[in-house]
Design a protein around this motif. Structure first.
Motif, PDB file in Angstrom:
ATOM      1  N   ASP A  10       0.885  -1.221  -0.004  1.00 17.56           N
ATOM      2  CA  ASP A  10       0.115   0.056   0.021  1.00 17.56           C
ATOM      3  C   ASP A  10       1.007   1.180   0.001  1.00 17.56           C
ATOM      4  O   ASP A  10       0.649   2.178  -0.784  1.00 17.56           O
ATOM      5  CB  ASP A  10      -0.928   0.172   1.132  1.00 17.56           C
ATOM      6  N   SER A  11       1.759   1.283   0.858  1.00 18.96           N
ATOM      7  CA  SER A  11       2.868   2.386   0.820  1.00 18.96           C
ATOM      8  C   SER A  11       3.491   2.413  -0.188  1.00 18.96           C
ATOM      9  O   SER A  11       3.940   3.641  -0.771  1.00 18.96           O
ATOM     10  CB  SER A  11       3.607   2.241   1.957  1.00 18.96           C
ATOM     11  N   LYS A  16       4.089   5.748  -5.453  1.00 15.32           N
ATOM     12  CA  LYS A  16       4.217   5.770  -6.886  1.00 15.32           C
ATOM     13  C   LYS A  16       2.946   6.638  -7.320  1.00 15.32           C
ATOM     14  O   LYS A  16       3.378   7.510  -8.122  1.00 15.32           O
ATOM     15  CB  LYS A  16       3.671   4.280  -7.480  1.00 15.32           C
ATOM     16  N   TRP A  17       1.883   6.448  -6.837  1.00 12.16           N
ATOM     17  CA  TRP A  17       0.846   7.607  -7.200  1.00 12.16           C
ATOM     18  C   TRP A  17       1.125   9.065  -6.870  1.00 12.16           C
ATOM     19  O   TRP A  17       0.996   9.811  -7.702  1.00 12.16           O
ATOM     20  CB  TRP A  17      -0.466   7.299  -6.371  1.00 12.16           C
ATOM     21  N   PHE A  21       1.612  11.887  -9.762  1.00 12.10           N
ATOM     22  CA  PHE A  21       1.025  13.136  -9.770  1.00 12.10           C
ATOM     23  C   PHE A  21       1.909  14.420  -9.857  1.00 12.10           C
ATOM     24  O   PHE A  21       1.669  15.157 -10.417  1.00 12.10           O
ATOM     25  CB  PHE A  21       0.201  13.041  -8.164  1.00 12.10           C
ATOM     26  N   TRP A  22       3.147  14.151  -9.107  1.00  9.19           N
ATOM     27  CA  TRP A  22       3.952  15.444  -8.924  1.00  9.19           C
ATOM     28  C   TRP A  22       4.803  15.713 -10.365  1.00  9.19           C
ATOM     29  O   TRP A  22       4.675  16.678 -10.964  1.00  9.19           O
ATOM     30  CB  TRP A  22       5.127  15.286  -7.912  1.00  9.19           C
ATOM     31  N   LYS A  23       4.986  14.408 -11.100  1.00  6.13           N
ATOM     32  CA  LYS A  23       5.612  14.549 -12.582  1.00  6.13           C
ATOM     33  C   LYS A  23       4.577  15.144 -13.338  1.00  6.13           C
ATOM     34  O   LYS A  23       4.843  15.940 -14.049  1.00  6.13           O
ATOM     35  CB  LYS A  23       5.741  13.001 -12.932  1.00  6.13           C
TER      36      LYS A  23
END
Length: 193
Positions: A10-11, A16-17, A21-23
């Protein structure tokens, strides 16, 4: 044992999400860089929405005052040279202090893009703060407004005196164009002979 490996999965998926998102966010931020008018219009719209929210709620004056102080601080950074001639002596480019000095371009302490980005983030944070009643401290807002106006006038006066003393203008409108030499009517006839 399975719970431990499940938590690790989960972590890692959250990490990864967040990375994706930041990319994506940085990609769109980079694409917006050359479109300064559109960026500033969007920020003006965000500021209008924030102002309307504060007006209709009749509260959050402390948040707005803090936002105003922060924006004033950003404005001073935007109007100030990267290297202040009063504070630092440097070997590289600096502002000309005399008419005979070589022209050097004005370099800001806070570039326009970072100025815009910081203002936009500040309005977003202030807008989110208006959804929490703990930030709605009851104050007599005319005193805060008066104090902010006095602070703004004194700060801008000091900044303008600094600009006059060191002869710099932090704004340039477009690219300068060379028009060639201009001759007066008396010199044009003598130049033909």
């Amino acid at each position: 044992m399975e719970g431990v490996s499940g938590d690790a999965g989960d972590s890692s998926s959250i990490a990864k999400w967040r990375s994706e998102f930041w990319k994506t966010f940085q990609h769109y931020l980079d694409r917006s860089t050359p479109h300064s008018l559109g960026r500033w219009l969007g920020t003006a719209g965000l500021a209008s929405i924030y102002s309307l929210r504060v007006y209709y709620l009749q509260g959050f004056y402390i948040v707005t005052y803090g936002l105003g102080i922060y924006l004033l601080n950003l404005l001073i950074g935007f109007l100030s040279p990267k290297v202040d001639p009063e504070l630092e002596v440097m070997d590289g480019p600096s502002l000309p202090t005399r008419g005979s000095d070589e022209f050097k371009p004005f370099m800001r302490r806070l570039p326009e893009f970072k100025f815009w980005y910081s203002i936009t983030k500040a309005f977003c944070v202030a807008f989110v703060m208006t959804f929490f009643s703990m930030f709605d401290v009851p104050v007599f807002w005319p005193i805060l407004l008066f104090y902010w106006i006095v602070l703004f006038v004194l700060t801008m006066k000091r900044q303008i005196v600094h600009m006059i003393k060191y002869k710099y203008v932090p704004f340039s409108i477009g690219k300068q164009k060379y028009t060639g030499k201009r001759y007066s009517s008396g010199s044009s006839s003598s130049s033909r002979d």
